[in-house]
Design a protein around this motif. Structure first.
Motif, PDB file in Angstrom:
ATOM      1  N   VAL A 234     -84.069  56.751  76.833  1.00  0.00           N
ATOM      2  CA  VAL A 234     -83.579  56.051  75.650  1.00  0.00           C
ATOM      3  C   VAL A 234     -84.740  55.238  75.100  1.00  0.00           C
ATOM      4  N   GLY A 235     -85.066  55.441  73.831  1.00  0.00           N
ATOM      5  CA  GLY A 235     -86.198  54.735  73.240  1.00  0.00           C
ATOM      6  C   GLY A 235     -85.854  54.099  71.914  1.00  0.00           C
ATOM      7  N   HIS A 236     -86.563  53.030  71.595  1.00  0.00           N
ATOM      8  CA  HIS A 236     -86.373  52.310  70.337  1.00  0.00           C
ATOM      9  C   HIS A 236     -87.617  52.468  69.486  1.00  0.00           C
ATOM     10  N   SER A 237     -87.449  52.849  68.217  1.00  0.00           N
ATOM     11  CA  SER A 237     -88.550  52.952  67.265  1.00  0.00           C
ATOM     12  C   SER A 237     -89.601  53.950  67.778  1.00  0.00           C
ATOM     13  N   GLN A 238     -90.867  53.529  67.933  1.00  0.00           N
ATOM     14  CA  GLN A 238     -91.862  54.435  68.486  1.00  0.00           C
ATOM     15  C   GLN A 238     -91.398  55.005  69.823  1.00  0.00           C
ATOM     16  N   GLY A 239     -90.670  54.194  70.585  1.00  0.00           N
ATOM     17  CA  GLY A 239     -90.194  54.625  71.885  1.00  0.00           C
ATOM     18  C   GLY A 239     -89.162  55.733  71.838  1.00  0.00           C
ATOM     19  N   GLY A 240     -88.565  55.968  70.677  1.00  0.00           N
ATOM     20  CA  GLY A 240     -87.658  57.091  70.512  1.00  0.00           C
ATOM     21  C   GLY A 240     -88.354  58.335  70.025  1.00  0.00           C
TER      22      GLY A 240
ATOM     23  N   VAL B  23     -75.079  55.028  72.583  1.00  0.00           N
ATOM     24  CA  VAL B  23     -76.034  55.397  73.628  1.00  0.00           C
ATOM     25  C   VAL B  23     -75.274  55.847  74.871  1.00  0.00           C
ATOM     26  N   ALA B  24     -74.281  55.056  75.280  1.00  0.00           N
ATOM     27  CA  ALA B  24     -73.492  55.413  76.462  1.00  0.00           C
ATOM     28  C   ALA B  24     -72.785  56.749  76.273  1.00  0.00           C
ATOM     29  N   ASN B  25     -72.283  57.010  75.073  1.00  0.00           N
ATOM     30  CA  ASN B  25     -71.654  58.303  74.803  1.00  0.00           C
ATOM     31  C   ASN B  25     -72.651  59.447  74.940  1.00  0.00           C
ATOM     32  N   ALA B  26     -73.870  59.229  74.460  1.00  0.00           N
ATOM     33  CA  ALA B  26     -74.888  60.276  74.529  1.00  0.00           C
ATOM     34  C   ALA B  26     -75.313  60.543  75.967  1.00  0.00           C
ATOM     35  N   LEU B  27     -75.347  59.497  76.795  1.00  0.00           N
ATOM     36  CA  LEU B  27     -75.732  59.666  78.190  1.00  0.00           C
ATOM     37  C   LEU B  27     -74.639  60.336  79.012  1.00  0.00           C
ATOM     38  N   ASP B  28     -73.391  60.175  78.604  1.00  0.00           N
ATOM     39  CA  ASP B  28     -72.264  60.733  79.371  1.00  0.00           C
ATOM     40  C   ASP B  28     -71.250  61.312  78.401  1.00  0.00           C
ATOM     41  N   PRO B  29     -71.602  62.406  77.721  1.00  0.00           N
ATOM     42  CA  PRO B  29     -70.694  62.950  76.691  1.00  0.00           C
ATOM     43  C   PRO B  29     -69.348  63.390  77.248  1.00  0.00           C
ATOM     44  N   GLY B  30     -69.287  63.723  78.524  1.00  0.00           N
ATOM     45  CA  GLY B  30     -68.015  64.134  79.109  1.00  0.00           C
ATOM     46  C   GLY B  30     -66.999  63.010  79.169  1.00  0.00           C
ATOM     47  N   ARG B  31     -67.471  61.758  79.138  1.00  0.00           N
ATOM     48  CA  ARG B  31     -66.573  60.596  79.165  1.00  0.00           C
ATOM     49  C   ARG B  31     -66.675  59.785  77.874  1.00  0.00           C
ATOM     50  N   ALA B  32     -67.166  60.402  76.822  1.00  0.00           N
ATOM     51  CA  ALA B  32     -67.348  59.681  75.558  1.00  0.00           C
ATOM     52  C   ALA B  32     -66.018  59.238  74.983  1.00  0.00           C
ATOM     53  N   THR B  33     -66.048  58.062  74.372  1.00  0.00           N
ATOM     54  CA  THR B  33     -64.884  57.528  73.660  1.00  0.00           C
ATOM     55  C   THR B  33     -65.311  57.198  72.236  1.00  0.00           C
ATOM     56  N   PRO B  34     -64.363  57.195  71.291  1.00  0.00           N
ATOM     57  CA  PRO B  34     -64.746  56.960  69.894  1.00  0.00           C
ATOM     58  C   PRO B  34     -65.446  55.620  69.710  1.00  0.00           C
ATOM     59  N   THR B  35     -66.516  55.638  68.924  1.00  0.00           N
ATOM     60  CA  THR B  35     -67.219  54.410  68.581  1.00  0.00           C
ATOM     61  C   THR B  35     -66.673  53.882  67.265  1.00  0.00           C
ATOM     62  N   THR B  36     -66.218  52.612  67.286  1.00  0.00           N
ATOM     63  CA  THR B  36     -65.682  51.951  66.102  1.00  0.00           C
ATOM     64  C   THR B  36     -66.233  50.540  66.047  1.00  0.00           C
TER      65      THR B  36
ATOM     66  N   LEU C 224     -82.722  62.884  75.377  1.00  0.00           N
ATOM     67  CA  LEU C 224     -83.506  61.848  74.705  1.00  0.00           C
ATOM     68  C   LEU C 224     -82.633  61.218  73.643  1.00  0.00           C
ATOM     69  N   VAL C 225     -82.467  59.903  73.733  1.00  0.00           N
ATOM     70  CA  VAL C 225     -81.681  59.144  72.759  1.00  0.00           C
ATOM     71  C   VAL C 225     -82.632  58.201  72.037  1.00  0.00           C
ATOM     72  N   GLY C 226     -82.707  58.326  70.718  1.00  0.00           N
ATOM     73  CA  GLY C 226     -83.593  57.481  69.927  1.00  0.00           C
ATOM     74  C   GLY C 226     -82.828  56.507  69.070  1.00  0.00           C
ATOM     75  N   LEU C 227     -83.151  55.233  69.185  1.00  0.00           N
ATOM     76  CA  LEU C 227     -82.605  54.195  68.322  1.00  0.00           C
ATOM     77  C   LEU C 227     -83.633  53.892  67.236  1.00  0.00           C
ATOM     78  N   ALA C 228     -83.321  54.246  66.008  1.00  0.00           N
ATOM     79  CA  ALA C 228     -84.230  54.053  64.874  1.00  0.00           C
ATOM     80  C   ALA C 228     -85.618  54.623  65.154  1.00  0.00           C
ATOM     81  N   PRO C 229     -85.721  55.871  65.602  1.00  0.00           N
ATOM     82  CA  PRO C 229     -87.026  56.440  65.916  1.00  0.00           C
ATOM     83  C   PRO C 229     -87.755  56.907  64.657  1.00  0.00           C
TER      84      PRO C 229
END
Length: 296
Positions: free
Chosen positions: A137-143, A277-290, A162-167
């Motif tokens: 999981v990376g932020h900006s350049q880190g994504g 991010v948590a949903n992306a790491l564990d899509p099998g247990r993902a719950t709706p993000t609101t 790979l999960v990018g936050l504002a990459p």
């Protein structure tokens, strides 16, 4: 968000870049190495960077957090790292892209060299945890930087997601401010010589051209990009999105219209983004993000 507020972040970033460039020594040919992860050489903060942590059956892969430009392995993750640790993940973070004589502010060295540091760090995390693969999981350049590791350094065999936050996957013009560089003779050369990690992130750079040639993704890795329409650093925000198989591009305002996070806060404090991010790491247990995910 008021227009002057949206412009302030990029202006501050550019001024800081020039300030660092004029005071920092030229980057060394060999980047500072990442310390071997032991209890004495790695900071343990709120349960992360604990090299005795063994992944559980529920979360079988360690999570490696990759900070952004000017960030570091602790400050960038004071929000997200405990959030993931509390959900049962083994979480680790590294410092990369250090310049000699420039403390605290990392991610300024050549990005291909930083990717080499990430490669070595992932190997150490896998050795410590016994896991065959990690998630990043990376932020900006880190994504964005880990994509070089995945594409050119064999990382695709060691990374599940790979999960990018504002990459800045396709670079940035910092709202066009970097287009002013040609009007200031010597400044662009100064940036390239002294802070190559910044020059590499300018849209159209040689680094990004090579990174994105032949497609954004590599087989076998799942990609998630989480962006905000109020990003004032990586612009336009849609340039963050990736194309290819196993890609999910998320605009955080599509999940919560009143989320006003910008480039920095989406990585530091936005629990709605953290839920994705948590949903992306564990899509099998993902719950709706609101919008209610802020208290989840």
């Amino acid at each position: 968000m008021l227009p002057w507020k949206r412009a302030f972040g990029p202006l501050a970033a550019l001024l800081l870049a020039v300030s660092v460039a004029t005071t920092a020594p030229a980057v060394a040919a060999t980047p500072t190495s990442t310390p071997t992860p032991t209890a004495t050489s790695s900071t343990v903060s709120s349960g992360w960077n604990n090299y005795s942590c063994k992944p559980s059956a529920a979360h079988p892969r360690p999570v490696v957090l990759v900070h952004g430009t000017f960030g570091n392995s602790v400050d960038n993750w004071l929000g997200l790292a405990p959030y993931l640790v509390n959900r049962g993940y083994c979480v680790f973070s590294l410092d990369y892209g250090q310049l000699p004589g420039v403390p605290f502010f990392n991610g300024l060295g050549p990005i291909d060299k930083s990717a080499g540091q990430l490669s070595a760090y992932v190997d150490r995390v896998l050795a410590a945890t016994g896991a065959p693969k990690a998630d990043i999981v990376g932020h900006s350049q880190g994504g964005m930087m880990p994509r070089h590791y995945l594409k050119f350094l064999g990382g695709a065999q060691k990374v599940n997601a790979l999960v990018g936050l504002a990459p800045d996957n396709h670079g940035t013009s910092l709202l066009g401010l970097t287009k002013l560089l040609p009007y200031f003779p010597g400044v662009e050369d100064l940036l390239t010589e002294n802070t190559p990690g910044l020059a590499d992130q300018i849209a159209g750079s040689a680094f990004l051209t090579k990174l994105n040639a032949g497609g954004d993704t590599v087989p076998g890795v799942k990609y998630t990009v989480i962006s905000t329409r109020y990003d004032q650093v990586v612009t336009p925000y849609r340039s963050q999105f990736l194309s290819g198989p196993d890609v999910r591009n998320v605009l955080i305002q599509d999940l919560c219209a009143v989320d006003i996070s910008e480039h920095v806060s989406i990585g530091l404090i936005d629990r709605i983004a953290f839920h994705e991010v948590a949903n992306a790491l564990d899509p099998g247990r993902a719950t709706p993000t609101t919008c209610a995910s802020v208290i989840g």
